[in-house]
Design an enzyme around this catalytic site. Structure first.
Site: not given
Ligand code: NAD
Ligand code: TYD
Length: 333
Positions: A123-125, A149, A153
């Site tokens: 992630t960029d985070e 988190y 990562k």
């Molecule tokens: P999500 O929370 O929707 O999905 C995570 C999945 O992993 C779920 O299906 C969960 O059941 C499974 N999981 C959790 N713990 C597990 C374990 N111990 N063993 C097997 N499976 C397990 O997450 P997402 O938003 O789809 O993110 C997927 C990946 O992308 C993550 O690694 C996250 O850090 C990365 N990422 C997400 C975003 C975003 O905007 N959502 C952005 C950049 C990177």
């Molecule tokens: P989120 O979707 O949780 O992603 P991330 O924290 O990984 O960027 O949040 C996106 C942005 O929205 C973040 O600045 C937090 C804000 N946010 C709210 O203002 N209210 C909410 O209820 C949630 C879930 C997030």
């Protein structure tokens, strides 16, 4: 090719499986997912009957299971993680277990099997956050995570890098910005706003709502992952972004406008502790070297996402009621 996708029942992983099987219908996918609260097999209904798709419910921390599965594949695409910042603030332990120890378990299995290709979804985070005038993150930005988190990562990324340096494991890593699209769990900002409006509720914005995220469509992200798998340099890291910095309050306004609601639906609530102010990504490396760029226009993608949430009301209502968790038992006994 045989692929082990971890976390394939989550938001990005399930979209990846749809995307990959659409583009590579002869490949085989094993989806290893624990089905935590974030895992939803209903995301995979359309492809679950395919002979070249197999679902395994299990934990990436389970050594024997992971060793067995890794022996069967040529490539691991590792999405599984605890992914929600707010949850990491209140219960960090699971983030350490899954994101760090689970990733290490997969790396060990890949090493023991003689070097299975490993793509790690980061992630960029991990780069921390930016001030309003700072240049965007790139692959050389020093790590500075600010939540449990992003710290977990960051630690997992370092293990992945070290398995290349020390053991020559053929790895690549991608750092992507905030994704949106179908199947996103409705605790994240965009689906939360849409479902709250559909339920007649207010939109909770943390603090002043002026924090900035760079939003990218999940299909652009997964096309970037595909590009890295096919053409990326082994051992390298690539940043993926949407070229689309928007404040949270502007996201809320855009959705209010599309859905025909007034701004009085916005409710400013207590801020997230250690709330990151701004994320932005410079994706010129992957653009120049591998010819990738995001293609989906945000306004268009957002409209489609809202339409999808309206047409698939049952999908998110079953999440709210908890019924989505029964689907595994119904399908797999
Ligand atoms: P999500 O929370 O929707 O999905 C995570 C999945 O992993 C779920 O299906 C969960 O059941 C499974 N999981 C959790 N713990 C597990 C374990 N111990 N063993 C097997 N499976 C397990 O997450 P997402 O938003 O789809 O993110 C997927 C990946 O992308 C993550 O690694 C996250 O850090 C990365 N990422 C997400 C975003 C975003 O905007 N959502 C952005 C950049 C990177
Ligand atoms: P989120 O979707 O949780 O992603 P991330 O924290 O990984 O960027 O949040 C996106 C942005 O929205 C973040 O600045 C937090 C804000 N946010 C709210 O203002 N209210 C909410 O209820 C949630 C879930 C997030």
């Amino acid at each position: 090719m045989k692929i082990l996708v971890t976390g394939g029942a989550g938001f990005i992983g399930s979209n990846f499986i749809h995307y990959w099987l659409g583009k590579h219908p002869d490949d085989n996918i094993i989806n290893l997912d624990l089905l935590t609260y974030a895992g939803n097999l209903e995301n995979l209904k359309e492809i679950e009957h395919l002979n070249n798709y197999e679902f395994v419910r299990g934990d990436i921390c389970d050594r024997d299971l992971v060793n067995d599965l890794v022996k069967k594949v040529d490539l691991i695409v590792h999405f599984a993680a605890e992914s929600h910042v707010d949850r990491s603030v209140f219960s960090p332990r699971k983030f350490v277990d899954t994101n760090i120890a689970g990733t290490h378990n997969l790396l060990e299995a890949a090493r023991n099997t003689g070097g299975v290709r490993f793509h790690h979804i980061s992630t960029d985070e991990v780069y921390g956050h930016l001030g309003p005038n700072d240049p965007p993150f790139n692959e050389k930005t020093p790590y500075a995570p600010r939540s449990p988190y992003s710290a977990s990562k960051a630690a997992s990324d370092m293990l992945v890098q070290v398995y290349f340096t020390t053991y020559k494991l053929p790895i690549t890593i991608s750092h992507c910005s905030n994704n949106y699209g179908r199947f996103q769990f409705p605790e994240k900002l965009i689906p939360l706003i849409i479902t709250n409006l559909m339920l007649g509720k207010k939109i909770p914005l943390y603090g002043d709502g002026k924090q900035i995220r760079d939003w990218i469509h999940v299909d652009d992200h997964n096309r970037g992952v595909e590009t890295i798998i096919e053409k990326g340099r082994i051992g390298d890291t690539y940043c993926l972004g949407g070229n689309n910095e928007v404040t949270n309050i502007d996201i809320a306004r855009m959705i209010l406008d599309i859905m025909g609601h007034d701004e009085d639906k916005i409710e400013h609530v207590a801020d997230r502790p250690g709330h990151d102010v701004r994320y932005a990504i410079d994706f010129s490396k992957i653009n120049k070297e591998l010819n990738w760029e995001p293609k989906i226009d945000f306004q268009k993608g957002l409209r489609e996402k809202i339409k999808w949430m309206i047409e698939n009301e049952q999908w998110w209502r079953r999440i709210r009621s908890g019924e989505y968790q029964d689907y595994y038992k119904q399908q797999y006994g």
